[in-house]
Enzyme design. Structure first.
Site, PDB file in Angstrom:
ATOM      1  N   CYS A  99      -8.612   8.428  -1.634  1.00  0.00           N
ATOM      2  CA  CYS A  99      -8.889   9.175  -2.866  1.00  0.00           C
ATOM      3  C   CYS A  99      -9.513  10.554  -2.626  1.00  0.00           C
ATOM      4  O   CYS A  99      -9.041  11.543  -3.192  1.00  0.00           O
ATOM      5  CB  CYS A  99      -9.765   8.367  -3.810  1.00  0.00           C
ATOM      6  SG  CYS A  99      -9.719   6.606  -3.558  1.00  0.00           S
ATOM      7  N   ARG A 118     -11.496  -0.227   7.455  1.00  0.00           N
ATOM      8  CA  ARG A 118     -12.683  -0.756   6.785  1.00  0.00           C
ATOM      9  C   ARG A 118     -13.281  -1.851   7.658  1.00  0.00           C
ATOM     10  O   ARG A 118     -12.551  -2.687   8.187  1.00  0.00           O
ATOM     11  CB  ARG A 118     -12.318  -1.345   5.419  1.00  0.00           C
ATOM     12  CG  ARG A 118     -11.791  -0.297   4.474  1.00  0.00           C
ATOM     13  CD  ARG A 118     -11.392  -0.909   3.151  1.00  0.00           C
ATOM     14  NE  ARG A 118     -10.762   0.099   2.304  1.00  0.00           N
ATOM     15  CZ  ARG A 118     -10.222  -0.138   1.119  1.00  0.00           C
ATOM     16  NH1 ARG A 118     -10.244  -1.367   0.640  1.00  0.00           N
ATOM     17  NH2 ARG A 118      -9.670   0.821   0.421  1.00  0.00           N
ATOM     18  N   GLN A 166      -2.371   1.615   2.908  1.00  0.00           N
ATOM     19  CA  GLN A 166      -2.320   1.424   1.466  1.00  0.00           C
ATOM     20  C   GLN A 166      -1.165   2.230   0.906  1.00  0.00           C
ATOM     21  O   GLN A 166      -0.975   3.378   1.314  1.00  0.00           O
ATOM     22  CB  GLN A 166      -3.599   1.984   0.853  1.00  0.00           C
ATOM     23  CG  GLN A 166      -4.618   0.954   0.491  1.00  0.00           C
ATOM     24  CD  GLN A 166      -5.751   1.578  -0.283  1.00  0.00           C
ATOM     25  OE1 GLN A 166      -6.102   2.739  -0.081  1.00  0.00           O
ATOM     26  NE2 GLN A 166      -6.334   0.819  -1.164  1.00  0.00           N
ATOM     27  N   ASP A 172      -0.758   4.186  -1.622  1.00  0.00           N
ATOM     28  CA  ASP A 172      -1.727   4.747  -2.544  1.00  0.00           C
ATOM     29  C   ASP A 172      -1.143   5.895  -3.350  1.00  0.00           C
ATOM     30  O   ASP A 172      -0.268   6.596  -2.862  1.00  0.00           O
ATOM     31  CB  ASP A 172      -2.894   5.290  -1.707  1.00  0.00           C
ATOM     32  CG  ASP A 172      -4.221   5.069  -2.387  1.00  0.00           C
ATOM     33  OD1 ASP A 172      -4.229   4.680  -3.567  1.00  0.00           O
ATOM     34  OD2 ASP A 172      -5.252   5.279  -1.721  1.00  0.00           O
ATOM     35  N   HIS A 182      -2.599   8.870  -6.554  1.00  0.00           N
ATOM     36  CA  HIS A 182      -3.581   9.285  -7.544  1.00  0.00           C
ATOM     37  C   HIS A 182      -2.903  10.180  -8.548  1.00  0.00           C
ATOM     38  O   HIS A 182      -2.171  11.094  -8.172  1.00  0.00           O
ATOM     39  CB  HIS A 182      -4.758   9.981  -6.861  1.00  0.00           C
ATOM     40  CG  HIS A 182      -5.516   9.039  -5.980  1.00  0.00           C
ATOM     41  ND1 HIS A 182      -5.196   8.841  -4.659  1.00  0.00           N
ATOM     42  CD2 HIS A 182      -6.530   8.172  -6.276  1.00  0.00           C
ATOM     43  CE1 HIS A 182      -5.998   7.906  -4.160  1.00  0.00           C
ATOM     44  NE2 HIS A 182      -6.812   7.479  -5.112  1.00  0.00           N
ATOM     45  N   LYS A 196      -9.484  -1.357 -15.395  1.00  0.00           N
ATOM     46  CA  LYS A 196      -8.280  -1.470 -14.567  1.00  0.00           C
ATOM     47  C   LYS A 196      -7.404  -2.643 -14.967  1.00  0.00           C
ATOM     48  O   LYS A 196      -7.847  -3.558 -15.653  1.00  0.00           O
ATOM     49  CB  LYS A 196      -8.681  -1.637 -13.102  1.00  0.00           C
ATOM     50  CG  LYS A 196      -9.497  -2.894 -12.848  1.00  0.00           C
ATOM     51  CD  LYS A 196      -9.681  -3.158 -11.360  1.00  0.00           C
ATOM     52  CE  LYS A 196     -10.522  -4.404 -11.153  1.00  0.00           C
ATOM     53  NZ  LYS A 196     -10.561  -4.865  -9.785  1.00  0.00           N
ATOM     54  N   HIS A 243      -6.243   5.834 -10.114  1.00  0.00           N
ATOM     55  CA  HIS A 243      -5.864   5.324  -8.795  1.00  0.00           C
ATOM     56  C   HIS A 243      -4.829   4.240  -9.053  1.00  0.00           C
ATOM     57  O   HIS A 243      -4.994   3.459  -9.984  1.00  0.00           O
ATOM     58  CB  HIS A 243      -6.999   4.587  -8.079  1.00  0.00           C
ATOM     59  CG  HIS A 243      -8.278   5.298  -7.964  1.00  0.00           C
ATOM     60  ND1 HIS A 243      -8.682   5.886  -6.799  1.00  0.00           N
ATOM     61  CD2 HIS A 243      -9.272   5.497  -8.852  1.00  0.00           C
ATOM     62  CE1 HIS A 243      -9.886   6.407  -6.972  1.00  0.00           C
ATOM     63  NE2 HIS A 243     -10.263   6.183  -8.204  1.00  0.00           N
TER      64      HIS A 243
HETATM   65 ZN   LIG Z   1      -8.006   5.896  -4.936  1.00  0.00          ZN
END
Ligand SMILES: [Zn+2]
Ligand SMILES: [Zn+2]
Length: 645
Positions: free
Chosen positions: A336, A365, A383, A385, A387, A471, A517
């Site tokens: 992000c 992580r 991920q 991912d 945004h 979410k 996200h």
């Molecule tokens: Zn994010």
């Protein structure tokens, strides 16, 4: 006259009984069959023993196997049964905790010698013996000191520790025969009520889950009301074992975890990488088609960025940090902030929005080694991912487009059943959340609107939202009916504030951007591991790492076999030629084990006619087929991303 209490029953009727009447007597007065079937009761919403006395006017529901709460009581009583059996067989074993789990129960024991699989059989036999004794299970309440003395005298140091910690002035214990446990309950009325159970495995477990405490031995088991239910469960368990991606992954040459490199790190082998590449290509194509821009961001960044984003204060224990030229750096745990920097690198007006930045972003992580699990819980993963930066007016349409993208992609991979959760604020504690109420209401409306547009049913979960925004989570059901974490769409009112992410509105005023996200597959590793289990390793044609195995019967057929392989490869089919000097049966067996969708068998007959004998994975022989028609079929299977064969 004796004091009377009133009981209201689920059918709306009421009955009166003398105060102190046990619930079991109430059940008997309703009907002997109900009394036989009842396992526990719910008194004003609280689950209690059937032996509990009625002390005040109350609502009473008798819990039979039909009610979900009954299974929990039943399994907890089976855990007690296990502990009693263990202590009868191994008097030196001391008991820890024995709770119910999602699929059964366990009990922890402190015992020098490790339990063996043969021990489990003996323990199970002893449990059956105690069931046959049909011992009444009695609750007794006693002063804390008395309980401490009892368990102290029996050398139960773990129990006395628990009583010290959890017990009030009066503590409750449950007794069956001469075996006693410190326990809140409730329990079944007697051991004879327990019917179908099975001990499943033995594992080491730290006392209270902490590495600082001694290691105990945990025995897992499960219990069902009926033998048929237990057998069905054991069969599902076998099937899950057969599909376990940790076994299939290495067996099919897909991936491995290398001890030398460290736990929780996935090595994608050629075949696994092949499948991953197809997933990634499909993913990129879908995203470009739907108006996303693909970006690539660095794997490390100054810790200053993570301080500004706030991750350093609430996510620090999961981040890998290190130094370069005396400056602190972080191995990125999330994409992000990187995407935010790309957005912020120039000024945006409302006319530029929405901006959708997507990345297959690899993140790291720290996860405790005890929770790592194959590809499901890892320390490094990619991920899928993205945004979305937009205005609040655009938010509903953006969420809907994300939902459509998610469902379309999941369907293509063969997931057609979902559970959808909408996580919103805890209405009691608005102060726990970033952003203002108007923003949260806008976001929740957008999420609900999108789900309603597609007539998707969902569960609303108050208090389950993360602090920065509401979410939607979509959980997918696999071939065994198990749920897997899937797509997520989250609003974020925190990051735009912290990183000052804004746009110029139509009056050229700086306005905070609405940030969403979203991930569709989640983690490529976890998604892939899930796919392996969903398909039991038999990927559909469009995903299969090897799509066709060409199997010559004799040496004489080799030249023709090679030409068949070349024709397949020329049109983009992933074909493998088995040139080993093996019998055809062995070659077929190997291709079946490797779960190759098509086996093309060529002998003298096929070589002279210029066609192939086709065998389809797990379906057997199809017969002779012209190569052109086979190629047309394969092209169609690829283009349609069909689940076949
Ligand atoms: Zn994010
Ligand atoms: Zn208990």
């Amino acid at each position: 006259m004796m004091e009377q209490v009133r009981v209201s029953l689920p059918d709306g009727s009421e009955k009166t009984f003398p105060k102190g009447t046990p619930i079991l007597t109430v059940a008997e007065s309703i009907g002997p069959r109900l009394a036989r079937e009842a396992l526990a009761a719910k008194l004003d919403g609280r689950v209690v023993d059937l032996t509990s006395p009625l002390l005040a006017d109350s609502r009473l529901v008798l819990l039979t196997p039909a009610q979900p709460e009954a299974l929990e009581v039943y399994r907890h009583s089976t855990a007690h049964l296990l502990a009693q059996a263990v202590q009868e067989l191994f008097p030196d074993a001391k008991v820890g905790m024995g709770p119910v789990t999602d699929e059964g129960f366990y009990y922890d024991f402190d015992k020098k010698e490790p339990f063996t699989p043969e021990d489990l059989e003996r323990i199970e036999a002893k449990m059956r013996e105690i069931v046959a004794r049909d011992l009444p299970i009695r609750r007794r309440e006693q002063p804390k000191a008395e309980a401490l003395k009892y368990f102290g005298d029996h050398g139960e140091h773990l129990k006395t520790e628990l009583i010290q910690e959890k017990g009030g002035d009066v503590v409750s214990c449950y007794q069956q025969g001469d075996w006693v446990d410190f326990c809140r309950g409730p329990h079944l009325p007697s051991t004879g009520r327990i019917k179908a159970f099975k001990l499943l495995s033995i594992a080491g477990a730290y006392w209270k889950g902490s590495e600082k405490n001694p290691m105990l031995q945990r025995i897992y088991g499960t219990a069902f009301f009926k033998e048929a239910e237990l057998q069905a469960y054991l069969q599902r368990l076998e099937e899950a074992k057969r599909r376990d991606h940790r076994k299939l992954g290495p067996a099919l040459g897909l991936f491995s975890v290398e001890e030398t490199a460290g736990p929780g790190l996935i090595f994608w082998h050629p075949k696994g990488t092949q499948v991953r590449q197809i997933i990634e290509d499909f993913w990129k194509e879908e995203h470009r088609r739907r108006g996303y821009d693909l970006v690539t961001t660095p794997h490390i960044a100054r810790d200053e960025l993570w301080m500004r984003s706030g991750h350093f204060s609430f996510y620090r224990e999961n981040m890998y940090t290190f130094e370069i030229e005396k400056e602190g750096y972080v191995l990125k745990p999330m994409n992000c902030p990187g995407h935010s920097l790309i957005y912020k690198s120039r000024l945006h007006s409302y006319r530029d929005l929405p901006i959708r930045l997507a990345e297959l972003g690899t993140v790291y992580r720290y996860e405790r080694s005890g929770v790592l699990h194959g590809m499901m819980r890892v320390r490094g993963f990619t991920q899928d991912d993205a945004h979305i930066f937009c205005t609040s007016e655009q938010a509903p349409g953006e969420v809907l487009a994300v939902v459509d993208l998610c469902l379309a992609m999941l369907r293509t991979f063969g997931y057609s059943d979902y559970q959808i959760e909408l996580s919103v604020r805890d209405p009691e504690h608005p102060e726990k959340y970033a952003g203002d109420s108007a923003g949260w209401e806008m976001a929740e409306r957008a999420l609900v609107w999108a789900l309603d547009q597609r007539s998707l049913s969902y569960r609303r979960m108050p208090g389950e939202a993360v602090f920065y925004g509401p979410k939607i989570d979509i959980k997918m059901l696999d071939a065994l009916g198990r749920t897997w974490q899937g797509p997520t769409v989250q609003f974020d009112f925190n990051l735009p504030q912290r990183l000052d992410i804004h746009y110029l509105n139509s009056e050229s005023r700086e306005t905070p951007v609405v940030m969403i996200h979203r991930a569709v597959l989640g983690s490529l590793e976890r998604f892939f591991g899930g796919l392996v289990e969903h398909y039991a390793g038999a990927f559909p044609f469009w995903l299969a790492p090897v799509q066709a195995a060409v199997l010559p019967i004799t040496d004489r057929a080799h030249d023709f076999a090679r030409s068949v392989r070349d024709r397949l490869v020329a049109v983009g089919i992933r074909a493998h030629l088995d040139e080993r000097n093996e019998k055809i049966g062995a070659k077929i067996r190997e291709a079946e084990i490797q779960k190759v969708p098509f086996m093309l068998i060529v002998g003298d007959k096929e070589a002279s006619a210029g066609n192939v004998s086709v065998r389809v994975r797990s379906r057997g022989d199809r017969g002779i087929q012209e190569i052109d028609s086979l190629l047309a079929e394969m092209k169609e299977l690829t283009l349609s991303r069909a689940m076949a064969p």
